[in-house]
Design a protein around this motif. Sequence first.
Motif, PDB file in Angstrom:
ATOM      1  N   GLY A  47       0.878  -1.235   0.126  1.00  0.00           N
ATOM      2  CA  GLY A  47      -0.076  -0.030  -0.156  1.00  0.00           C
ATOM      3  C   GLY A  47       0.860   1.126  -0.157  1.00  0.00           C
ATOM      4  O   GLY A  47       1.571   1.384   0.571  1.00  0.00           O
ATOM      5  N   VAL A  48       0.490   2.171  -0.981  1.00  0.00           N
ATOM      6  CA  VAL A  48       1.549   3.413  -0.946  1.00  0.00           C
ATOM      7  C   VAL A  48       0.695   4.442  -0.345  1.00  0.00           C
ATOM      8  O   VAL A  48       1.057   5.396   0.300  1.00  0.00           O
ATOM      9  N   ALA A  49      -0.613   4.744  -0.842  1.00  0.00           N
ATOM     10  CA  ALA A  49      -1.330   5.990  -0.313  1.00  0.00           C
ATOM     11  C   ALA A  49      -2.914   5.539  -0.600  1.00  0.00           C
ATOM     12  O   ALA A  49      -3.214   4.839  -1.326  1.00  0.00           O
ATOM     13  N   SER A  50      -3.575   6.221   0.405  1.00  0.00           N
ATOM     14  CA  SER A  50      -5.007   6.039   0.468  1.00  0.00           C
ATOM     15  C   SER A  50      -5.770   7.335   0.452  1.00  0.00           C
ATOM     16  O   SER A  50      -5.020   8.248   1.421  1.00  0.00           O
ATOM     17  N   ILE A  51      -6.960   7.533   0.088  1.00  0.00           N
ATOM     18  CA  ILE A  51      -7.852   8.856   0.673  1.00  0.00           C
ATOM     19  C   ILE A  51      -9.051   8.354   0.814  1.00  0.00           C
ATOM     20  O   ILE A  51      -9.561   7.310   0.100  1.00  0.00           O
ATOM     21  N   SER A  52      -9.620   8.668   1.900  1.00  0.00           N
ATOM     22  CA  SER A  52     -10.759   8.570   2.385  1.00  0.00           C
ATOM     23  C   SER A  52     -12.038   9.119   1.748  1.00  0.00           C
ATOM     24  O   SER A  52     -11.849  10.145   0.835  1.00  0.00           O
ATOM     25  N   SER A  53     -13.137   8.806   2.118  1.00  0.00           N
ATOM     26  CA  SER A  53     -14.408   9.783   1.409  1.00  0.00           C
ATOM     27  C   SER A  53     -14.395  11.329   1.757  1.00  0.00           C
ATOM     28  O   SER A  53     -14.987  12.000   1.242  1.00  0.00           O
ATOM     29  N   SER A  54     -13.759  11.591   3.075  1.00  0.00           N
ATOM     30  CA  SER A  54     -13.670  12.748   3.475  1.00  0.00           C
ATOM     31  C   SER A  54     -12.502  13.136   3.327  1.00  0.00           C
ATOM     32  O   SER A  54     -12.110  14.468   3.636  1.00  0.00           O
TER      33      SER A  54
END
Length: 123
Positions: A47-54
Amino acid sequence: QVQLVESGGGSVQAGGSLRLSCAVSGYTVARYCMGWFRQSPGKEREGVASISSSARTSYADSVKGLFTISQDSARNMVYLQMNSLKPEDTAMYYCAAYRPYGGNCLTPGFRYWGQGTQVTVSS
């Protein structure tokens, strides 16, 4: 039918930059977290990066301050800006969507994956 299509990979020299794009259809990117992963031969998918719904972002320690994930809800796109690239960033990069069982968005467990885009960084 959900489809994720990555683009923007290529070959760059160390210190260079690339911007990866993920075009999503059949799924709303702002529904839950989206993730970028990478995998090089002989290694596990990371996993490198993630972005949430907010729009809350998370990064692997190895890319903090160098990579930036973002999303455009209007275009249903997710991006990964990669700066100061290093040879060890060489990998196939994948976009991922929808976690049916929740959990850490930097770990595999996404249902939908793109085909990947290759990033090669030479020294």
